[in-house]
Design a protein around this motif. Structure first.
Motif, PDB file in Angstrom:
ATOM      1  N   ARG A  73     -97.009  -0.135 -40.686  1.00 37.22           N
ATOM      2  CA  ARG A  73     -97.068   0.656 -41.917  1.00 37.22           C
ATOM      3  C   ARG A  73     -95.870   0.369 -42.820  1.00 37.22           C
ATOM      4  N   ARG A  74     -94.660   0.322 -42.256  1.00 39.62           N
ATOM      5  CA  ARG A  74     -93.475   0.144 -43.085  1.00 39.62           C
ATOM      6  C   ARG A  74     -93.446  -1.233 -43.744  1.00 39.62           C
ATOM      7  N   LYS A  75     -93.851  -2.256 -42.995  1.00 45.45           N
ATOM      8  CA  LYS A  75     -93.885  -3.603 -43.581  1.00 45.45           C
ATOM      9  C   LYS A  75     -94.892  -3.648 -44.726  1.00 45.45           C
ATOM     10  N   ASN A  76     -96.078  -3.087 -44.499  1.00 43.09           N
ATOM     11  CA  ASN A  76     -97.098  -3.088 -45.557  1.00 43.09           C
ATOM     12  C   ASN A  76     -96.631  -2.295 -46.772  1.00 43.09           C
ATOM     13  N   LEU A  77     -96.001  -1.150 -46.511  1.00 43.02           N
ATOM     14  CA  LEU A  77     -95.515  -0.328 -47.619  1.00 43.02           C
ATOM     15  C   LEU A  77     -94.459  -1.087 -48.422  1.00 43.02           C
ATOM     16  N   LEU A  78     -93.595  -1.845 -47.728  1.00 40.51           N
ATOM     17  CA  LEU A  78     -92.555  -2.608 -48.416  1.00 40.51           C
ATOM     18  C   LEU A  78     -93.172  -3.677 -49.305  1.00 40.51           C
ATOM     19  N   PHE A  79     -94.155  -4.394 -48.790  1.00 43.55           N
ATOM     20  CA  PHE A  79     -94.814  -5.430 -49.589  1.00 43.55           C
ATOM     21  C   PHE A  79     -95.446  -4.827 -50.847  1.00 43.55           C
ATOM     22  N   ASN A  80     -96.192  -3.732 -50.651  1.00 44.02           N
ATOM     23  CA  ASN A  80     -96.867  -3.130 -51.797  1.00 44.02           C
ATOM     24  C   ASN A  80     -95.880  -2.501 -52.772  1.00 44.02           C
ATOM     25  N   ALA A  81     -94.798  -1.918 -52.259  1.00 46.03           N
ATOM     26  CA  ALA A  81     -93.790  -1.344 -53.155  1.00 46.03           C
ATOM     27  C   ALA A  81     -93.124  -2.438 -53.989  1.00 46.03           C
ATOM     28  N   THR A  82     -92.839  -3.587 -53.352  1.00 48.47           N
ATOM     29  CA  THR A  82     -92.252  -4.706 -54.097  1.00 48.47           C
ATOM     30  C   THR A  82     -93.202  -5.186 -55.187  1.00 48.47           C
ATOM     31  N   GLY A  83     -94.476  -5.348 -54.830  1.00 46.47           N
ATOM     32  CA  GLY A  83     -95.464  -5.755 -55.830  1.00 46.47           C
ATOM     33  C   GLY A  83     -95.590  -4.747 -56.947  1.00 46.47           C
ATOM     34  N   CYS A  84     -95.521  -3.460 -56.613  1.00 52.10           N
ATOM     35  CA  CYS A  84     -95.631  -2.403 -57.626  1.00 52.10           C
ATOM     36  C   CYS A  84     -94.457  -2.456 -58.592  1.00 52.10           C
ATOM     37  N   VAL A  85     -93.237  -2.589 -58.062  1.00 50.41           N
ATOM     38  CA  VAL A  85     -92.040  -2.603 -58.916  1.00 50.41           C
ATOM     39  C   VAL A  85     -92.057  -3.817 -59.835  1.00 50.41           C
ATOM     40  N   LEU A  86     -92.353  -4.999 -59.279  1.00 47.80           N
ATOM     41  CA  LEU A  86     -92.337  -6.206 -60.095  1.00 47.80           C
ATOM     42  C   LEU A  86     -93.449  -6.177 -61.148  1.00 47.80           C
TER      43      LEU A  86
END
Length: 741
Positions: free
Chosen positions: A507-520
């Protein structure tokens, strides 16, 4: 029900025929049964309707032609409604035929252009291997290499040599953004294995308004995908053939017309058509990049000084931000694979993720390669020639390889617009299913395509194309806002999705990927909105805001109509207050009747008229029951008719009818090709042929909104039926209006 919660392997956005019949909840079923128990007191003519019905309502079924295999799926022509006979040969398709079953000139032209209809049971989208899915679903993203780098360089060249020095750093940043967004969409595919478009993800996890904002961004993206792809494709053609430059707009409109016709025929289902031009484009651009970089290597990667116009701007933060936003349009189409996971062969989500990885790798390599090649070869935008064309002319010369590159570029750009034709009508269908768009977008045409959505997309894209004179550079500023708004909301939705699923593995890895994509993605969205605002981004922002307001208003109207039509306990009290008045017309019915006055009918006295009343019902709501009550009050033989697109819906309607009490003979006609008017016309025409002495009154419930503009949100079947039955004598069309606020 959202696609993420659908079971099985059905393609998201493809409706099951029974979805068009709204389900009744337990309270409505109880009200329906209670109204049915009171029906004999309202209409004490039941023995007459059953025993003295002047015709046998079972007139047969549509002839079932032999189903064969064709280039676009399983084809099965429709035959006229008539008792099946063993000696019948394959019947001619009469979906648009006249009342007598004879094909009309319009029908023949339609069939020539669109082909034979497909049954609802036809497999509408075959599973694809990864090597086929890559060109089919990645054509939009990969083709953006033809205009994304040029959009970046067009801004930087305004600052001269100093501006072009920023080309490689900005391209590297965009490549990193592609990687981040691609990785985040890999998580979306895993979380939504039945298809997770931005509208579905945002609606599921963020709420209705964010979902509408994402849908608005997607629709703007799809319209501009068509307009930009065609304008870039025409630019590739005119770069090779300068004599055609004055005809850019007519050529673009012709391309839109061809796309419209092809998608109405169902060409989108023949995915192999994408493979050849997409792979040809990949080969051409890879060969161009490798050859150009090889030439640069012989010069020790010393850039060729470009021929530049006089610089009009200085290098500043605003210029760099504008160039970054323009170059980021090369990311359009990245979400296409996550929308179409069920199109893959099993294991679907795993094959989709693999294909997405291939696409991201190719996109980064091509984008960075084109920018680097242009930098080292000294190619800049201008001179009425595209950057890709100029590079190919310098690298390959004016011979075969140059022509091949331009032809492959034009072909893939024109076909890349078809990605929007796959996804835009599906998004409109999902919006219509959720009452945010007119319900006509839920209907599928003869070829199992969403014809109304395809037509709306074509018309809008054509208007945009004409308004901007087919200029790619003028259209680009509108592009980035819608694309990255959808990206940002989709990735924000995935962040909320993983935040709620605390027990999910990784969950944390997936959340990090999606959060990075969201911010960028959000940074690009803000950058594009600010830097491109006066260049046209304000148009996209305004269009999205207007869409959200209109979609909310449409949903409010449908909610009002649904509340007015709902079977509720007050309806029983209302009936009790008016019992019993036989042969009385309900006060609010106010039926409007029309009928032809044909010579030779010889019915100048009431005693000469022999009646049959047919009530056509789509659903059993208050408007349908009011039409039944009006027809019953006439005291004439009465028959109820329901046109059903499938057995499941037919069985469900019969269950509701039995719950009501089965007080009127009901006949259900199956329409396996989803048509409504044509089967009804054929049925009435067959009744007339069986008993030409009868005057047949067709009663239709009609929803009448208070505001005229709300009429666009409802069907106009009565007018279409009246036009179709006008040639037949002794047919009367009666509309029973149901007024809603």
């Amino acid at each position: 029900m959202n696609a993420s919660r659908r079971g099985g392997d059905e393609e998201p956005g493809l409706p099951h025929p029974s979805e068009l019949l709204p389900p009744l909840d337990p309270e409505q079923l109880d009200v329906l049964a209670e109204l049915g128990r009171r029906w004999p007191r309202l209409a004490p003519y039941r023995p007459r309707t059953y025993e003295a019905l002047p015709v046998d309502p079972d007139l047969g079924e549509f002839r079932r032609a032999e189903v064969g295999r064709g280039p676009f799926g399983r084809l099965a022509p429709i035959g006229p409604l008539a008792p099946p006979r063993a000696e019948d040969r394959e019947a001619e398709d009469t979906t648009d035929a006249g009342p007598g079953g004879a094909p009309t000139p319009l029908h023949r032209a339609r069939r020539l252009l669109l082909g034979a209809p497909l049954r609802s049971t036809t497999l509408a989208h075959e599973s694809m291997r990864k090597l086929v899915a890559l060109p089919v679903l990645a054509a939009d993203a990969l083709s953006s290499v033809a205009y994304g780098p040029e959009a970046l360089l067009t801004v930087l060249v305004l600052a001269g040599t100093a501006g072009l020095d920023w080309a490689l750093p900005i391209a590297a940043t965009i490549a990193f953004l592609m990687l981040a967004v691609g990785l985040s969409y890999r998580q979306t595919i895993r979380a939504y294995p039945h298809g997770g478009g931005s509208y579905i993800v945002a609606s599921d996890n963020l709420g209705r308004v964010p979902g509408l904002l994402a849908a608005g961004g997607l629709l703007i993206d799809y319209v501009l995908t068509v307009a930009v792809s065609i304008s870039a494709g025409i630019a590739a053609v005119t770069s090779a053939l300068p004599a055609l430059r004055p005809a850019v707009v007519p050529l673009g409109l012709a391309a839109v017309a061809l796309l419209l016709l092809g998608n109405l025929r169902g060409v989108r289902q023949a995915g192999m058509i994408f493979a050849a031009p997409t792979y040809a484009f990949l080969i051409a651009v890879l060969a161009l990049v490798v050859s150009s970089l090889a030439d640069a290597a012989h010069r020790d990667f010393v850039p060729v000084p470009p021929t530049l116009p006089h610089a009009t701007e200085g290098v500043g933060v605003l210029l760099v931000m504008r160039a970054f936003a323009s170059g980021s349009t090369a990311m359009t189409g990245i979400e296409a694979i996550s929308n179409a996971v069920p199109a893959f062969r099993p294991v679907r989500w795993r094959n989709a993720r693999t294909t997405l990885t291939w696409m991201i790798g190719l996109l980064i390599a091509l984008f960075a390669g084109v920018v680097a090649s242009a930098h080292f070869s000294g190619v800049v935008p201008g001179g009425g020639e595209t950057v890709l064309s100029h590079m190919a002319r310098l690298t390959f010369g004016p011979g075969f390889l140059y022509g091949y590159t331009q032809a492959a570029t034009a072909a893939v750009l024109l076909l890349a617009a078809n990605t929007a034709y796959n996804d835009c009508p599906r998004v409109l269908h999902l919006l219509a299913r959720d009452d945010h768009a007119p319900h006509i977008f839920q209907r599928q045409g003869d070829r199992l395509a969403f014809n109304n959505g395809i037509t709306a997309l074509s018309a809008t894209a054509a208007l945009v194309f004409v308004a901007f004179d087919g200029e790619t550079a003028a259209l680009i500023p509108l592009y980035a806002v819608g694309v990255f708004l959808a990206f940002t909301l989709s990735q924000a939705g995935m962040v909320a999705h993983w935040h709620r699923r605390r027990t999910e593995p990784h969950r944390r890895k997936n959340l990090l990927f999606n959060a990075t994509g969201c911010v960028l993605s959000g940074l690009v969205l803000v950058t594009a909105a600010i830097t491109k605002f006066l260049e046209g981004a304000w148009v996209a922002l305004l269009a999205i805001a207007v869409f959200v307001v209109l979609a909310s208003r449409v949903r409010g109207h449908y909610a009002t109509v649904r509340a007015a039509l709902r079977l509720r306990p007050q309806a029983v009290t209302h009936v009790d207050a008016r019992l019993p008045v036989k042969d009385a017309v309900p006060e609010e019915a106010g039926a409007r009747e029309e009928g032809p006055a044909c010579r030779g009918e010889e019915e100048e006295t009431p005693q000469q008229v022999r009646h049959l009343t047919v009530v056509a019902l789509a659903v059993l709501d208050l408007s349908g029951l009011r039409a039944l009550a009006y027809a019953a009050s006439l005291g004439q033989p009465l028959l109820a008719l329901h046109i059903s697109p499938g057995e499941d819906e037919a069985d469900r309607f019969r269950d509701y009818w039995d719950r009501w009490g089965d007080h009127v003979p009901l006949h259900v006609v199956l329409s396996p090709y989803r048509a409504l008017i044509a089967p009804l016309v054929h049925y009435i025409a067959t009744l007339h042929a069986e008993r030409p002495d009868l005057t047949i009154t067709v009663v239709l419930p009609e929803i009448v909104p208070r505001h005229p503009h709300h009429r666009l949100l409802h069907s106009h079947d009565a007018a279409r039926l009246r036009r179709a039955l006008r040639p037949l004598p002794k047919i009367v069309i009666t509309e029973v209006p149901f007024h809603v606020p």
